[in-house]
Design a protein around this motif. Sequence first.
Motif, PDB file in Angstrom:
ATOM      1  N   GLY A 151     -29.343  -2.883  33.471  1.00 34.59           N
ATOM      2  CA  GLY A 151     -30.288  -2.064  34.225  1.00 34.59           C
ATOM      3  C   GLY A 151     -31.451  -1.604  33.361  1.00 34.59           C
ATOM      4  N   ARG A 152     -32.647  -1.649  33.890  1.00 34.86           N
ATOM      5  CA  ARG A 152     -33.838  -1.226  33.145  1.00 34.86           C
ATOM      6  C   ARG A 152     -33.819   0.297  32.992  1.00 34.86           C
ATOM      7  NH1 ARG A 152     -38.435  -4.232  32.837  1.00 34.86           N
ATOM      8  NH2 ARG A 152     -39.726  -2.454  33.452  1.00 34.86           N
ATOM      9  N   GLU A 153     -33.872   0.746  31.737  1.00 33.22           N
ATOM     10  CA  GLU A 153     -33.833   2.184  31.471  1.00 33.22           C
ATOM     11  C   GLU A 153     -35.034   2.613  30.630  1.00 33.22           C
ATOM     12  OE1 GLU A 153     -30.085   3.893  30.367  1.00 33.22           O
ATOM     13  OE2 GLU A 153     -28.944   2.264  31.316  1.00 33.22           O
ATOM     14  N   SER A 154     -35.583   3.731  31.019  1.00 34.68           N
ATOM     15  CA  SER A 154     -36.704   4.325  30.300  1.00 34.68           C
ATOM     16  C   SER A 154     -36.167   5.125  29.119  1.00 34.68           C
ATOM     17  CB  SER A 154     -37.481   5.240  31.248  1.00 34.68           C
ATOM     18  OG  SER A 154     -38.298   6.132  30.532  1.00 34.68           O
ATOM     19  N   CYS A 155     -36.585   4.745  27.911  1.00 39.91           N
ATOM     20  CA  CYS A 155     -36.190   5.467  26.700  1.00 39.91           C
ATOM     21  C   CYS A 155     -37.458   6.094  26.123  1.00 39.91           C
ATOM     22  CB  CYS A 155     -35.541   4.527  25.701  1.00 39.91           C
ATOM     23  SG  CYS A 155     -34.036   3.741  26.306  1.00 39.91           S
ATOM     24  N   MET A 156     -37.567   7.402  26.212  1.00 38.65           N
ATOM     25  CA  MET A 156     -38.813   8.067  25.862  1.00 38.65           C
ATOM     26  C   MET A 156     -38.645   8.967  24.645  1.00 38.65           C
ATOM     27  SD  MET A 156     -41.335  10.093  28.555  1.00 38.65           S
ATOM     28  CE  MET A 156     -40.648   9.127  29.880  1.00 38.65           C
ATOM     29  N   HIS A 157     -39.570   8.816  23.709  1.00 34.30           N
ATOM     30  CA  HIS A 157     -39.646   9.657  22.510  1.00 34.30           C
ATOM     31  C   HIS A 157     -41.012  10.329  22.561  1.00 34.30           C
ATOM     32  CE1 HIS A 157     -39.386  10.500  18.044  1.00 34.30           C
ATOM     33  NE2 HIS A 157     -40.708  10.414  18.167  1.00 34.30           N
ATOM     34  N   VAL A 158     -41.023  11.654  22.673  1.00 34.03           N
ATOM     35  CA  VAL A 158     -42.267  12.409  22.802  1.00 34.03           C
ATOM     36  C   VAL A 158     -42.318  13.450  21.688  1.00 34.03           C
ATOM     37  CG1 VAL A 158     -43.708  13.818  24.326  1.00 34.03           C
ATOM     38  CG2 VAL A 158     -42.143  12.116  25.309  1.00 34.03           C
ATOM     39  N   GLU A 159     -43.415  13.478  20.967  1.00 32.68           N
ATOM     40  CA  GLU A 159     -43.596  14.481  19.914  1.00 32.68           C
ATOM     41  C   GLU A 159     -44.653  15.489  20.359  1.00 32.68           C
ATOM     42  OE1 GLU A 159     -44.224  12.807  16.056  1.00 32.68           O
ATOM     43  OE2 GLU A 159     -42.580  11.352  16.269  1.00 32.68           O
ATOM     44  N   ILE A 160     -44.310  16.785  20.263  1.00 27.70           N
ATOM     45  CA  ILE A 160     -45.190  17.859  20.712  1.00 27.70           C
ATOM     46  C   ILE A 160     -45.353  18.887  19.592  1.00 27.70           C
ATOM     47  CG2 ILE A 160     -44.466  17.547  23.107  1.00 27.70           C
ATOM     48  CD1 ILE A 160     -42.730  20.072  22.813  1.00 27.70           C
ATOM     49  N   ASP A 161     -46.193  19.886  19.820  1.00 26.83           N
ATOM     50  CA  ASP A 161     -46.353  20.973  18.849  1.00 26.83           C
ATOM     51  C   ASP A 161     -44.991  21.538  18.462  1.00 26.83           C
ATOM     52  OD1 ASP A 161     -49.085  20.714  19.105  1.00 26.83           O
ATOM     53  OD2 ASP A 161     -49.273  22.300  20.584  1.00 26.83           O
ATOM     54  N   ALA A 162     -44.797  21.821  17.186  1.00 25.19           N
ATOM     55  CA  ALA A 162     -43.520  22.342  16.704  1.00 25.19           C
ATOM     56  C   ALA A 162     -43.201  23.685  17.353  1.00 25.19           C
ATOM     57  CB  ALA A 162     -43.548  22.492  15.192  1.00 25.19           C
ATOM     58  N   GLN A 163     -41.962  23.803  17.842  1.00 21.43           N
ATOM     59  CA  GLN A 163     -41.476  25.036  18.464  1.00 21.43           C
ATOM     60  C   GLN A 163     -40.257  25.517  17.678  1.00 21.43           C
ATOM     61  OE1 GLN A 163     -43.251  26.183  21.435  1.00 21.43           O
ATOM     62  NE2 GLN A 163     -44.532  24.612  20.453  1.00 21.43           N
ATOM     63  N   GLY A 164     -40.327  26.712  17.114  1.00 25.81           N
ATOM     64  CA  GLY A 164     -39.256  27.172  16.245  1.00 25.81           C
ATOM     65  C   GLY A 164     -38.164  27.950  16.944  1.00 25.81           C
ATOM     66  N   ASP A 165     -38.445  28.466  18.131  1.00 25.77           N
ATOM     67  CA  ASP A 165     -37.507  29.342  18.829  1.00 25.77           C
ATOM     68  C   ASP A 165     -36.571  28.515  19.706  1.00 25.77           C
ATOM     69  OD1 ASP A 165     -36.654  31.061  21.197  1.00 25.77           O
ATOM     70  OD2 ASP A 165     -37.494  32.566  19.850  1.00 25.77           O
ATOM     71  N   SER A 166     -35.258  28.741  19.583  1.00 24.52           N
ATOM     72  CA  SER A 166     -34.292  27.965  20.372  1.00 24.52           C
ATOM     73  C   SER A 166     -34.467  28.191  21.870  1.00 24.52           C
ATOM     74  CB  SER A 166     -32.862  28.312  19.951  1.00 24.52           C
ATOM     75  OG  SER A 166     -32.595  29.684  20.169  1.00 24.52           O
ATOM     76  N   ALA A 167     -34.893  29.383  22.251  1.00 24.24           N
ATOM     77  CA  ALA A 167     -35.133  29.662  23.668  1.00 24.24           C
ATOM     78  C   ALA A 167     -36.289  28.813  24.188  1.00 24.24           C
ATOM     79  CB  ALA A 167     -35.425  31.151  23.870  1.00 24.24           C
ATOM     80  N   GLN A 168     -37.300  28.605  23.343  1.00 23.63           N
ATOM     81  CA  GLN A 168     -38.412  27.747  23.732  1.00 23.63           C
ATOM     82  C   GLN A 168     -37.953  26.308  23.919  1.00 23.63           C
ATOM     83  OE1 GLN A 168     -40.939  28.788  20.350  1.00 23.63           O
ATOM     84  NE2 GLN A 168     -42.461  29.647  21.749  1.00 23.63           N
ATOM     85  N   LEU A 169     -37.108  25.844  23.022  1.00 26.24           N
ATOM     86  CA  LEU A 169     -36.588  24.485  23.140  1.00 26.24           C
ATOM     87  C   LEU A 169     -35.793  24.322  24.425  1.00 26.24           C
ATOM     88  CD1 LEU A 169     -35.365  23.843  19.464  1.00 26.24           C
ATOM     89  CD2 LEU A 169     -37.587  23.281  20.479  1.00 26.24           C
ATOM     90  N   ASP A 170     -34.969  25.317  24.749  1.00 26.72           N
ATOM     91  CA  ASP A 170     -34.173  25.265  25.977  1.00 26.72           C
ATOM     92  C   ASP A 170     -35.071  25.276  27.212  1.00 26.72           C
ATOM     93  OD1 ASP A 170     -31.843  25.220  24.521  1.00 26.72           O
ATOM     94  OD2 ASP A 170     -31.441  27.369  24.730  1.00 26.72           O
ATOM     95  N   ALA A 171     -36.140  26.081  27.179  1.00 25.82           N
ATOM     96  CA  ALA A 171     -37.050  26.174  28.317  1.00 25.82           C
ATOM     97  C   ALA A 171     -37.788  24.855  28.525  1.00 25.82           C
ATOM     98  CB  ALA A 171     -38.041  27.318  28.110  1.00 25.82           C
ATOM     99  N   ILE A 172     -38.192  24.223  27.437  1.00 29.55           N
ATOM    100  CA  ILE A 172     -38.863  22.926  27.544  1.00 29.55           C
ATOM    101  C   ILE A 172     -37.918  21.887  28.122  1.00 29.55           C
ATOM    102  CG2 ILE A 172     -39.882  21.036  26.219  1.00 29.55           C
ATOM    103  CD1 ILE A 172     -40.915  23.234  24.263  1.00 29.55           C
TER     104      ILE A 172
END
Length: 372
Positions: A151-172
């Motif tokens: 099956g064709r699967e989308s494998c995505m690697h996205v780099e964004i501005d660094a976020q240091g807070d774990s809550a921010q990572l969870d929200a994203i």
Amino acid sequence: MPSHTETRKREILDRLCAMARQRLPAGSGIAAADAAEDFIRRFYADVATEDLAARQADDLYGAAIALFAFGRARAPGKAKVRVYNPRLAEHGWASTHTVIEIVNDDMPFLVDSVTAEINRRELSVHLVLHPVVPFKRDAGGAALAIDPKGGRESCMHVEIDAQGDSAQLDAIRAGVEGALADVRACVEDWKPMLASARAALDGLAQDKPPRPAEEIAVARDFLEWLVADNFTFLGYREYEYQGEGTSFRSVIKADRGLGLARSADFVVFDVLRRIAELPAQLQHFVRAPELLRVAKANRSSTVHSSAYQDAIGVKVYGKAGNVAGEQVILGLFTSAAFMQRPRDIPLLRDKAAAVTKRAGVAASGHSSKALQ
């Protein structure tokens, strides 16, 4: 003869694949070096040579293998998302950016929708890699191999501005998961939404709404134009209008929501939720007898673009000829639609003709051409 740039890129990829053969076992399984080498070459296929040369080999290898390993198990029919800050000691590679990894069934709108969600959070996207990989999986979602018949699967690697807070990572992560769920709903319901639009079109011919023949003809032409690849369908809903005055209610018809409007909690027009509170003249506007209306919904799209959604309303009439409800088609006009002249678009061409007539300019003069 390969150019210097092509040769340099091949050398870099060959080195990464050699690292896979040194660090991973030989064999034919999904965890073996051959599968990892296949994935690495797909992962970096569209990356410019200078971008590859600017990074350390360990980081290039680590980024590819991290996504490869992350995607080796995935629940069928669900996107898998991870948001993290790669650290050498913990992940075996490092980056100055926060990384989003996504493995999902391949479908339209994925990259646009994910980047729109990131932009909505006022974060910058620094890199997007998006190989489509044919994974062969068992019934539980465990990858067995990379196989052209998979099956064709989308494998995505996205780099964004660094976020240091774990809550921010969870929200994203939660935001990206929500956007991907919306994409899946729209893609799965695309054919039913298109069928609903065509049913509304057929209904204009069969049900003979109590409106002038010219108005019905314009509405039919506009819906025909809409389904001819001029509209990206994202949602569909039906409303039933009940009562009068302070008891006036707009009721969402159960089991008739599609795409983004599958859930009754999805708000199309905020005004319809508090319609009984509106002054009489505004209630009259909602129940105005005109067959067709084009408006902007109250919320921006989470699929394909962050623009505010376009809403096409087709009135439904009761036996007495009064407005009894409305069919609402949600989505976005396509780029092709915006490239067309108003005179070529049903509904708009009549408005344009009316403006030209009221302007009173000679049809062949400079003023008429400037106005057109």
